[in-house]
Write a protein that holds these residues in place. Structure first.
Motif, PDB file in Angstrom:
ATOM      1  N   LEU A   1       0.817  -1.202   0.000  1.00 45.97           N
ATOM      2  CA  LEU A   1       0.000   0.000   0.000  1.00 45.97           C
ATOM      3  C   LEU A   1       0.859   1.264   0.000  1.00 45.97           C
ATOM      4  O   LEU A   1       0.523   2.256  -0.647  1.00 45.97           O
ATOM      5  N   ALA A   2       1.972   1.238   0.693  1.00 46.64           N
ATOM      6  CA  ALA A   2       2.874   2.397   0.720  1.00 46.64           C
ATOM      7  C   ALA A   2       3.420   2.691  -0.671  1.00 46.64           C
ATOM      8  O   ALA A   2       3.614   3.853  -1.034  1.00 46.64           O
ATOM      9  N   LEU A   3       3.640   1.650  -1.452  1.00 43.99           N
ATOM     10  CA  LEU A   3       4.159   1.838  -2.807  1.00 43.99           C
ATOM     11  C   LEU A   3       3.122   2.431  -3.751  1.00 43.99           C
ATOM     12  O   LEU A   3       3.470   3.118  -4.711  1.00 43.99           O
ATOM     13  N   THR A   4       1.863   2.172  -3.495  1.00 45.13           N
ATOM     14  CA  THR A   4       0.808   2.657  -4.382  1.00 45.13           C
ATOM     15  C   THR A   4       0.058   3.861  -3.818  1.00 45.13           C
ATOM     16  O   THR A   4      -0.843   4.385  -4.470  1.00 45.13           O
ATOM     17  N   CYS A   5       0.418   4.300  -2.630  1.00 50.20           N
ATOM     18  CA  CYS A   5      -0.235   5.444  -1.996  1.00 50.20           C
ATOM     19  C   CYS A   5      -0.027   6.694  -2.853  1.00 50.20           C
ATOM     20  O   CYS A   5       1.092   7.013  -3.255  1.00 50.20           O
ATOM     21  N   THR A   6      -1.106   7.413  -3.139  1.00 50.20           N
ATOM     22  CA  THR A   6      -1.025   8.590  -4.000  1.00 50.20           C
ATOM     23  C   THR A   6      -0.780   9.885  -3.236  1.00 50.20           C
ATOM     24  O   THR A   6      -0.697  10.951  -3.843  1.00 50.20           O
ATOM     25  N   CYS A   7      -0.643   9.805  -1.946  1.00 50.97           N
ATOM     26  CA  CYS A   7      -0.386  11.003  -1.140  1.00 50.97           C
ATOM     27  C   CYS A   7       1.014  11.534  -1.452  1.00 50.97           C
ATOM     28  O   CYS A   7       1.996  10.795  -1.436  1.00 50.97           O
ATOM     29  N   THR A   8       1.104  12.827  -1.730  1.00 48.88           N
ATOM     30  CA  THR A   8       2.393  13.432  -2.059  1.00 48.88           C
ATOM     31  C   THR A   8       3.070  14.065  -0.850  1.00 48.88           C
ATOM     32  O   THR A   8       4.147  14.632  -0.973  1.00 48.88           O
ATOM     33  N   TYR A   9       2.462  13.947   0.311  1.00 52.10           N
ATOM     34  CA  TYR A   9       3.061  14.481   1.531  1.00 52.10           C
ATOM     35  C   TYR A   9       4.097  13.458   2.015  1.00 52.10           C
ATOM     36  O   TYR A   9       3.792  12.514   2.728  1.00 52.10           O
ATOM     37  N   GLU A  10       5.326  13.657   1.572  1.00 60.45           N
ATOM     38  CA  GLU A  10       6.379  12.646   1.742  1.00 60.45           C
ATOM     39  C   GLU A  10       6.716  12.301   3.193  1.00 60.45           C
ATOM     40  O   GLU A  10       7.120  11.185   3.476  1.00 60.45           O
ATOM     41  N   VAL A  11       6.579  13.222   4.106  1.00 60.81           N
ATOM     42  CA  VAL A  11       6.960  12.932   5.490  1.00 60.81           C
ATOM     43  C   VAL A  11       5.836  12.267   6.293  1.00 60.81           C
ATOM     44  O   VAL A  11       5.991  12.024   7.490  1.00 60.81           O
ATOM     45  N   CYS A  12       4.749  11.950   5.640  1.00 61.14           N
ATOM     46  CA  CYS A  12       3.619  11.327   6.335  1.00 61.14           C
ATOM     47  C   CYS A  12       3.995   9.923   6.812  1.00 61.14           C
ATOM     48  O   CYS A  12       4.417   9.078   6.020  1.00 61.14           O
ATOM     49  N   HIS A  13       3.819   9.675   8.090  1.00 63.97           N
ATOM     50  CA  HIS A  13       4.145   8.351   8.642  1.00 63.97           C
ATOM     51  C   HIS A  13       2.965   7.381   8.531  1.00 63.97           C
ATOM     52  O   HIS A  13       3.058   6.245   8.973  1.00 63.97           O
ATOM     53  N   ARG A  14       1.865   7.822   7.902  1.00 63.36           N
ATOM     54  CA  ARG A  14       0.708   6.950   7.716  1.00 63.36           C
ATOM     55  C   ARG A  14       0.665   6.317   6.330  1.00 63.36           C
ATOM     56  O   ARG A  14      -0.271   5.596   6.012  1.00 63.36           O
ATOM     57  N   LYS A  15       1.659   6.559   5.484  1.00 68.14           N
ATOM     58  CA  LYS A  15       1.674   5.961   4.138  1.00 68.14           C
ATOM     59  C   LYS A  15       1.577   4.439   4.237  1.00 68.14           C
ATOM     60  O   LYS A  15       2.318   3.813   4.972  1.00 68.14           O
ATOM     61  N   GLY A  16       0.626   3.887   3.516  1.00 69.60           N
ATOM     62  CA  GLY A  16       0.424   2.450   3.530  1.00 69.60           C
ATOM     63  C   GLY A  16      -0.391   1.958   4.708  1.00 69.60           C
ATOM     64  O   GLY A  16      -0.662   0.777   4.826  1.00 69.60           O
ATOM     65  N   LYS A  17      -0.786   2.868   5.566  1.00 69.37           N
ATOM     66  CA  LYS A  17      -1.604   2.520   6.735  1.00 69.37           C
ATOM     67  C   LYS A  17      -2.962   3.198   6.574  1.00 69.37           C
ATOM     68  O   LYS A  17      -3.289   4.162   7.263  1.00 69.37           O
ATOM     69  N   CYS A  18      -3.730   2.683   5.638  1.00 69.36           N
ATOM     70  CA  CYS A  18      -4.981   3.322   5.245  1.00 69.36           C
ATOM     71  C   CYS A  18      -5.940   3.540   6.413  1.00 69.36           C
ATOM     72  O   CYS A  18      -6.571   4.600   6.505  1.00 69.36           O
ATOM     73  N   CYS A  19      -6.055   2.580   7.296  1.00 68.87           N
ATOM     74  CA  CYS A  19      -6.958   2.722   8.439  1.00 68.87           C
ATOM     75  C   CYS A  19      -6.543   3.900   9.311  1.00 68.87           C
ATOM     76  O   CYS A  19      -7.383   4.688   9.750  1.00 68.87           O
ATOM     77  N   GLU A  20      -5.237   4.043   9.544  1.00 69.74           N
ATOM     78  CA  GLU A  20      -4.743   5.168  10.335  1.00 69.74           C
ATOM     79  C   GLU A  20      -4.972   6.492   9.610  1.00 69.74           C
ATOM     80  O   GLU A  20      -5.325   7.493  10.222  1.00 69.74           O
ATOM     81  N   CYS A  21      -4.761   6.485   8.313  1.00 75.78           N
ATOM     82  CA  CYS A  21      -4.932   7.688   7.502  1.00 75.78           C
ATOM     83  C   CYS A  21      -6.389   8.161   7.537  1.00 75.78           C
ATOM     84  O   CYS A  21      -6.663   9.338   7.778  1.00 75.78           O
ATOM     85  N   VAL A  22      -7.306   7.257   7.292  1.00 75.32           N
ATOM     86  CA  VAL A  22      -8.727   7.608   7.299  1.00 75.32           C
ATOM     87  C   VAL A  22      -9.134   8.128   8.675  1.00 75.32           C
ATOM     88  O   VAL A  22      -9.810   9.155   8.787  1.00 75.32           O
ATOM     89  N   ALA A  23      -8.708   7.461   9.726  1.00 78.82           N
ATOM     90  CA  ALA A  23      -9.051   7.893  11.086  1.00 78.82           C
ATOM     91  C   ALA A  23      -8.485   9.280  11.381  1.00 78.82           C
ATOM     92  O   ALA A  23      -9.167  10.128  11.962  1.00 78.82           O
ATOM     93  N   TYR A  24      -7.250   9.521  10.978  1.00 74.75           N
ATOM     94  CA  TYR A  24      -6.603  10.810  11.199  1.00 74.75           C
ATOM     95  C   TYR A  24      -7.380  11.936  10.509  1.00 74.75           C
ATOM     96  O   TYR A  24      -7.712  12.947  11.124  1.00 74.75           O
ATOM     97  N   HIS A  25      -7.678  11.741   9.237  1.00 73.72           N
ATOM     98  CA  HIS A  25      -8.383  12.792   8.497  1.00 73.72           C
ATOM     99  C   HIS A  25      -9.819  12.947   8.970  1.00 73.72           C
ATOM    100  O   HIS A  25     -10.344  14.069   8.988  1.00 73.72           O
ATOM    101  N   ARG A  26     -10.429  11.885   9.386  1.00 70.53           N
ATOM    102  CA  ARG A  26     -11.803  11.971   9.898  1.00 70.53           C
ATOM    103  C   ARG A  26     -11.840  12.812  11.170  1.00 70.53           C
ATOM    104  O   ARG A  26     -12.738  13.635  11.351  1.00 70.53           O
TER     105      ARG A  26
END
Length: 67
Positions: A10-35
């Motif tokens: 998932l980290a390899l296919t993640c389309t987020c361009t925010y390079e320092v994001c530690h949630r890359k490839g952790k979709c559940c964490e990403c969705v929860a964070y943005h929610r």
């Protein structure tokens, strides 16, 4: 049936361009964070909008209407 989350893939296919994001490839964490922030994850936006880092609901709806 719940599948295992393959964070490396998932980290390899993640389309987020925010390079320092530690949630890359952790979709559940990403969705929860943005929610929690009343936002939509970047992968829901077209690339040109994602790069603006405007994750607001308003911008998401606007992007959907522009399609």
């Amino acid at each position: 049936m719940v599948k295992e989350c393959n964070q490396e893939k998932l980290a390899l296919t993640c389309t987020c361009t925010y390079e320092v994001c530690h949630r890359k490839g952790k979709c559940c964490e990403c969705v929860a964070y943005h929610r929690r922030r009343n936002e939509v994850p970047g992968c829901f936006f077209p690339p040109s909008v994602e790069r603006t880092y405007d994750r607001s609901y308003r911008r998401f709806i606007q992007a959907c209407q522009e399609r």
